[in-house]
Write an enzyme that holds these catalytic residues in place. Structure first.
Site, PDB file in Angstrom:
ATOM      1  N   HIS A 181      37.116 -43.163  27.307  1.00  0.00           N
ATOM      2  CA  HIS A 181      35.852 -42.325  27.821  1.00  0.00           C
ATOM      3  C   HIS A 181      34.939 -43.663  28.254  1.00  0.00           C
ATOM      4  CE1 HIS A 181      36.713 -38.147  27.117  1.00  0.00           C
ATOM      5  NE2 HIS A 181      37.402 -38.393  26.326  1.00  0.00           N
ATOM      6  N   TYR A 204      25.061 -34.410  26.411  1.00  0.00           N
ATOM      7  CA  TYR A 204      23.893 -34.478  25.662  1.00  0.00           C
ATOM      8  C   TYR A 204      22.953 -33.492  26.594  1.00  0.00           C
ATOM      9  CZ  TYR A 204      25.597 -38.461  23.514  1.00  0.00           C
ATOM     10  OH  TYR A 204      26.253 -39.598  22.961  1.00  0.00           O
ATOM     11  N   PRO A 250      23.931 -39.649  13.832  1.00  0.00           N
ATOM     12  CA  PRO A 250      25.081 -39.647  14.730  1.00  0.00           C
ATOM     13  C   PRO A 250      24.760 -39.764  16.291  1.00  0.00           C
ATOM     14  CG  PRO A 250      24.767 -37.587  13.281  1.00  0.00           C
ATOM     15  CD  PRO A 250      23.412 -38.455  13.265  1.00  0.00           C
ATOM     16  N   LYS A 282      27.175 -44.636  16.080  1.00  0.00           N
ATOM     17  CA  LYS A 282      27.281 -46.079  15.616  1.00  0.00           C
ATOM     18  C   LYS A 282      27.874 -46.037  14.093  1.00  0.00           C
ATOM     19  CE  LYS A 282      25.738 -47.667  19.393  1.00  0.00           C
ATOM     20  NZ  LYS A 282      26.383 -48.390  20.336  1.00  0.00           N
ATOM     21  N   TYR A 312      25.091 -48.458  24.266  1.00  0.00           N
ATOM     22  CA  TYR A 312      25.612 -47.373  24.128  1.00  0.00           C
ATOM     23  C   TYR A 312      27.046 -47.499  23.512  1.00  0.00           C
ATOM     24  CZ  TYR A 312      27.503 -42.287  24.413  1.00  0.00           C
ATOM     25  OH  TYR A 312      28.082 -41.124  24.285  1.00  0.00           O
TER      26      TYR A 312
END
Length: 389
Positions: A72, A202, A295, A299, A386
């Site tokens: 992704h 998100y 979460p 990471k 990210y």
């Protein structure tokens, strides 16, 4: 019994370290309190950074992962029913995430370790650590058949999670514990439901954050922002699906959530926890034994595997050249990455959550998301953190 390294805990940190040291010709014994079946079926994280995959691939530990994992490079944000995507792979050198459940990573690493001749003891109890500041630390345990056993070693790797026996073996006052409670809870849901999206979602909603994460073609992970004191009993399945649909929905009504059998529900208290230093004498702490991260940003498992890579390199230098430099700098080397990840996680927590008690914070979150949608420079900074530097 004698070995170079005793590894306490067979999670991603302990098993990565065990495989890397074994490949370097450094003997180690792994101790795990759960059964093999338990650790190979326990659902946890599911996203690996490119750097973690490169580490596994370099050591021949990623064959099944590369064959089965989904890659992704895009994630989606939703604000007030409007969606935008961030193509973080395009913004940061083509680097992607690999969606591959943690239990599959653990399964692969256990198989590789055993096939390579590694020694792993499952279902052990009452693990105790001794003489950690001496040249010959000892680790004792009770085996599954009730026999008390002990190993003498050169080093101990504490990879046994947040409730770490290893960390508790360090004298009181030696470690500095830095803790932050975010005042947010997540209702974590795992369901036998095909994903309703091709990218992680998100969503910032007036009633709280909602997230749709990917695990496989038939299983999905979801999150709902709740009060940390909330009880799972207040969230029957029908309410979970209704709230997810509401918070994840688009204003034009074009998106629908695929439902299925819910197999897990639990409340996560969003907290961050770091201990400094990450070592004491000849004991080295790795993964959740040394640091807990929210979460947000996925990471945790990646930091654990990085700890293992750093310690493995230091042990290899020690045994091959007698060089203790890497062992002495282990904590500082790991903590630089840990604190960078903590800073990013804290920033992202503030961006995707609704503060029902503080409207000012809620508007700041919306402003950050609007900035992320409109600024390529801002999005590039997000992408670098990210997907992992």
């Amino acid at each position: 019994m004698k070995s170079a390294v005793a590894v306490v805990g067979a999670g991603p940190a302990g098993l990565t370290l065990a495989n890397l040291t074994l490949q370097s010709g450094i003997p180690c014994v792994v101790l795990e309190r759960s059964s093999r079946r338990e650790v190979e079926t326990r659902p946890r994280a599911g996203v690996l950074e490119h750097r973690s995959v490169e580490l596994l691939e370099r050591h021949g530990l990623a064959d099944r992962l590369l064959a089965q994992a989904d890659r992704h490079g895009t994630c989606e944000f939703r604000v007030n029913g409007q969606a935008f995507q961030v193509d973080y792979a395009d913004l940061y050198g083509g680097r992607t995430h690999y969606v591959y459940p943690q239990q599959e990573v653990v399964t692969d690493l256990i198989a590789a370790f055993i096939e390579g001749g590694g020694d792993i003891r499952f279902s052990v109890d009452d693990v105790t650590l001794h003489d950690l500041t001496s040249e010959s630390p000892r680790v004792a345990w009770t085996s599954a058949d009730g026999v008390r056993d002990e190993i003498s070693c050169d080093f101990v790797a504490g990879c046994d999670g947040f409730h770490s026996v290893s960390r508790r073996s360090i004298p009181s006052g030696y470690l500095q514990e830095l803790v932050h409670h975010h005042g947010i809870g997540w209702l974590s849901i795992l369901a036998e439901a095909p994903p309703s999206t091709k990218a992680i979602i998100y969503s910032l909603h007036p009633d709280g954050f909602a997230g749709h994460m990917l695990r496989s073609s038939t299983v999905s992970r979801y999150y709902l922002q709740v009060d940390p004191s909330e009880s799972v009993d207040n969230w029957p399945d029908d309410r979970v699906w209704m709230e997810l649909q509401k918070r994840l929905s688009l204003a034009d009504g074009s998106w629908r959530l695929t439902t299925g059998k819910i197999t897990e529900k639990r409340i996560l208290d969003m907290r961050s926890h770091v201990v400094e230093p990450m070592s004491y004498g000849r004991l080295y702490l790795l993964g959740d034994a040394a640091h807990i991260i929210t979460p947000v940003g996925a990471k945790g498992m990646n930091l654990a595997m990085n700890d293992a890579a750093v310690l493995s390199s230091a042990l290899t230098e020690y045994y091959k050249a007698g060089d203790e430099t890497g062992l002495k700098t282990y904590s500082d080397d790991c903590l630089r990455r840990v604190w960078r990840a903590q800073e990013f996680s804290q920033w992202m927590v503030g961006m995707i959550h609704t503060s029902l008690d503080t409207p000012f914070q809620a508007r700041l979150a919306q402003a950050r998301l609007e900035h992320l949608a409109s600024s390529k420079a801002y999005a590039a900074s997000f992408a670098e953190n990210y997907v992992g530097p």
